[in-house]
Design an enzyme around this catalytic site. Structure first.
Site, PDB file in Angstrom:
ATOM      1  N   THR A 126     -11.568   5.944  11.206  1.00 14.20           N
ATOM      2  CA  THR A 126     -11.577   5.368  12.561  1.00 14.20           C
ATOM      3  C   THR A 126     -11.082   6.369  13.603  1.00 14.20           C
ATOM      4  OG1 THR A 126      -9.501   4.333  11.933  1.00 14.20           O
ATOM      5  CG2 THR A 126     -11.430   2.915  11.987  1.00 14.20           C
ATOM      6  N   GLN A 182      -2.705   2.162  17.365  1.00 13.70           N
ATOM      7  CA  GLN A 182      -4.017   1.605  17.014  1.00 13.70           C
ATOM      8  C   GLN A 182      -4.831   1.399  18.285  1.00 13.70           C
ATOM      9  OE1 GLN A 182      -5.154   1.357  14.075  1.00 13.70           O
ATOM     10  NE2 GLN A 182      -3.504   0.947  12.620  1.00 13.70           N
ATOM     11  N   ASP A 211     -14.001  14.513  -3.959  1.00 20.28           N
ATOM     12  CA  ASP A 211     -14.108  15.774  -4.712  1.00 20.28           C
ATOM     13  C   ASP A 211     -15.376  15.677  -5.547  1.00 20.28           C
ATOM     14  OD1 ASP A 211     -13.386  18.175  -6.174  1.00 20.28           O
ATOM     15  OD2 ASP A 211     -11.291  17.739  -5.704  1.00 20.28           O
ATOM     16  N   PRO A 254     -17.732  14.684  -8.678  1.00 18.32           N
ATOM     17  CA  PRO A 254     -17.681  13.404  -9.401  1.00 18.32           C
ATOM     18  C   PRO A 254     -16.685  13.366 -10.546  1.00 18.32           C
ATOM     19  CG  PRO A 254     -19.949  13.926  -8.853  1.00 18.32           C
ATOM     20  CD  PRO A 254     -19.135  15.120  -8.440  1.00 18.32           C
ATOM     21  N   ASN A 255     -16.683  14.384 -11.410  1.00 18.67           N
ATOM     22  CA  ASN A 255     -15.800  14.355 -12.579  1.00 18.67           C
ATOM     23  C   ASN A 255     -14.326  14.300 -12.177  1.00 18.67           C
ATOM     24  OD1 ASN A 255     -15.308  14.671 -15.509  1.00 18.67           O
ATOM     25  ND2 ASN A 255     -14.390  16.604 -14.836  1.00 18.67           N
ATOM     26  N   ARG A 257       3.487  -1.554  10.589  1.00 23.44           N
ATOM     27  CA  ARG A 257       4.632  -1.697  11.488  1.00 23.44           C
ATOM     28  C   ARG A 257       4.970  -3.107  11.960  1.00 23.44           C
ATOM     29  NH1 ARG A 257       2.300   3.360  14.592  1.00 23.44           N
ATOM     30  NH2 ARG A 257       0.485   2.364  13.646  1.00 23.44           N
ATOM     31  N   ASP A 299      -3.541   4.338  -1.820  1.00 27.69           N
ATOM     32  CA  ASP A 299      -4.469   4.769  -0.753  1.00 27.69           C
ATOM     33  C   ASP A 299      -4.490   6.297  -0.662  1.00 27.69           C
ATOM     34  OD1 ASP A 299      -5.963   4.912   1.596  1.00 27.69           O
ATOM     35  OD2 ASP A 299      -4.293   4.340   2.896  1.00 27.69           O
ATOM     36  N   LEU A 300      -5.155   6.925  -1.646  1.00 24.05           N
ATOM     37  CA  LEU A 300      -5.182   8.402  -1.659  1.00 24.05           C
ATOM     38  C   LEU A 300      -6.543   8.948  -1.237  1.00 24.05           C
ATOM     39  CD1 LEU A 300      -3.004   9.227  -4.822  1.00 24.05           C
ATOM     40  CD2 LEU A 300      -2.308   9.038  -2.426  1.00 24.05           C
ATOM     41  N   LYS A 301      -7.516   8.083  -1.011  1.00 26.48           N
ATOM     42  CA  LYS A 301      -8.834   8.480  -0.476  1.00 26.48           C
ATOM     43  C   LYS A 301      -9.386   9.721  -1.159  1.00 26.48           C
ATOM     44  CE  LYS A 301      -7.844   6.651   4.189  1.00 26.48           C
ATOM     45  NZ  LYS A 301      -6.382   6.431   4.154  1.00 26.48           N
ATOM     46  N   LYS A 345       0.846  -1.198   0.000  1.00 27.48           N
ATOM     47  CA  LYS A 345       0.000   0.000   0.000  1.00 27.48           C
ATOM     48  C   LYS A 345       0.878   1.243   0.000  1.00 27.48           C
ATOM     49  CE  LYS A 345      -2.312   1.581   3.821  1.00 27.48           C
ATOM     50  NZ  LYS A 345      -2.219   3.046   3.931  1.00 27.48           N
TER      51      LYS A 345
END
Ligand code: C5P
Length: 240
Positions: free
Chosen positions: A127, A197, A72, A74-75, A218, A67-69, A40
C-alpha cells in the site's frame, strides 16, 4: 486450503505486535486474551527475537501470523514456509509478485507437512506504492488493476488468501471465493488517530464489506487498556 468461515466470525482481530524486543512484545501479549484475538509478528520483532517469540506466544495460546512476506526463488520460499508451519504458526505470507511457480511450490510444500494447519496468504501490491512507483519498476498499470490480477493469481496458485486494503475488499470479494481470506490492515474506530495510515476504515465496515481478518496495531497496543480497546472494537463489529 482451510475453511475460514467459522474461525473468522469468532476471532477476526489480529493484533500487530510491532515491538523491537521479545520482552516488550510479551508484555503486551500478557495483557491480551488469546480467546479474543490472534497476534502478528513482523520482520523487526522476528529478526531480533527469532523463533523464541513464536514459542512464547504459542505457549500462551495465541495463534501467530508470521508476517515475513517471503519473496525468493520457489524452492527457497517453499522451505521457509515449511519452517514456519513446522513451528506451528497459524498464518504465514509471501509476495504474490514472486509469481505462480513460487506460490504453487510453497502451497505444495505446506500440503506435505503432516497435519498442516498453517494458512498461506500473499501480499499483492504494497500500500506504500503509488502508480508512479509501479511505473518506475516497469509496471505501467493501475495499482487497483494490479491488485486484482495478483489476487486472482494467488487464488489460482492454491493459496488461502491475500493481504489487502479494506478499500479493495468489495472489489476483490466479487472475484474470489467466499472462503478466500482477505486480511486487512488500516483499521481505526471513529475518532481514533489514523497515525501514518493513509486510508482507514472502521472494523465493523471492513467486516461487513467482506474482510475476513483485521490487522490492528496501535489502536490496541497504544491504548491505556488494550483489552478495553479490543472490546470497543468488538462492539463496533457487533453493531455493524
Ligand atoms: O498500528 P497499525 O494498526 O497501523 O498497524 C498495522 C499493521 O499492519 C502494521 O504491522 C503494519 O506493518 C501492517 N500493514 C499495514 N499496511 C499494509 C500491510 C501491513 O499497515 N499494507
Amino acid at each position: 486450503m482451510h475453511s475460514q468461515a467459522s474461525s473468522t466470525k469468532q476471532k477476526p482481530i489480529i493484533v500487530a505486535l510491532d515491538y523491537p524486543s521479545i520482552e516488550q512484545a510479551m508484555k503486551m501479549a500478557n495483557q491480551l486474551d488469546p480467546s479474543k484475538c490472534r497476534v502478528k509478528v513482523g520482520k523487526e520483532l522476528f529478526t531480533r527475537s527469532g523463533p523464541a517469540i513464536i514459542e512464547s506466544l504459542s505457549a500462551k495460546g495465541f495463534d501467530v501470523f508470521l508476517d515475513l512476506k517471503f519473496h525468493d526463488i520457489p524452492n527457497t520460499v517453499a522451505k521457509a514456509v515449511r519452517a514456519a508451519a513446522e513451528q506451528g504458526v497459524w498464518m504465514v505470507n509471501v509476495h504474490a509478485s514472486g509469481g505462480r511457480k513460487m506460490m504453487e511450490c510453497a502451497a505444495n510444500e505446506l500440503a506435505k507437512v503432516v497435519d498442516n494447519r498453517t494458512l498461506l496468504i500473499a501480499v499483492t501490491v504494497l500500500t506504500s506504492m503509488q502508480r508512479s512507483d509501479l511505473v518506475e519498476i516497469g509496471l505501467d498499470v493501475d495499482p487497483q488493476e494490479h491488485v486484482r490480477r495478483l489476487a486472482e493469481l494467488t487464488q489460482k496458485s492454491g493459496l488461502d488468501g491475500v493481504v489487502c486494503s479494506a478499500q479493495e475488499v468489495a472489489m476483490l470479494r466479487k472475484i474470489v471465493s467466499s472462503d478466500f481470506a482477505l486480511v486487512t490492515p488500516g483499521i481505526r474506530l471513529e475518532g481514533d488517530s489514523s497515525d501514518d495510515q493513509q486510508r482507514i476504515m472502521t472494523p465493523g465496515s471492513a467486516l461487513a464489506l467482506g474482510s475476513s481478518y483485521l490487522v490492528i496495531g496501535r489502536p490496541i497496543t497504544k491504548a491505556a487498556s488494550p483489552m478495553a480497546a479490543l472490546l470497543a472494537i468488538e462492539n463496533d463489529i457487533a453493531q455493524a
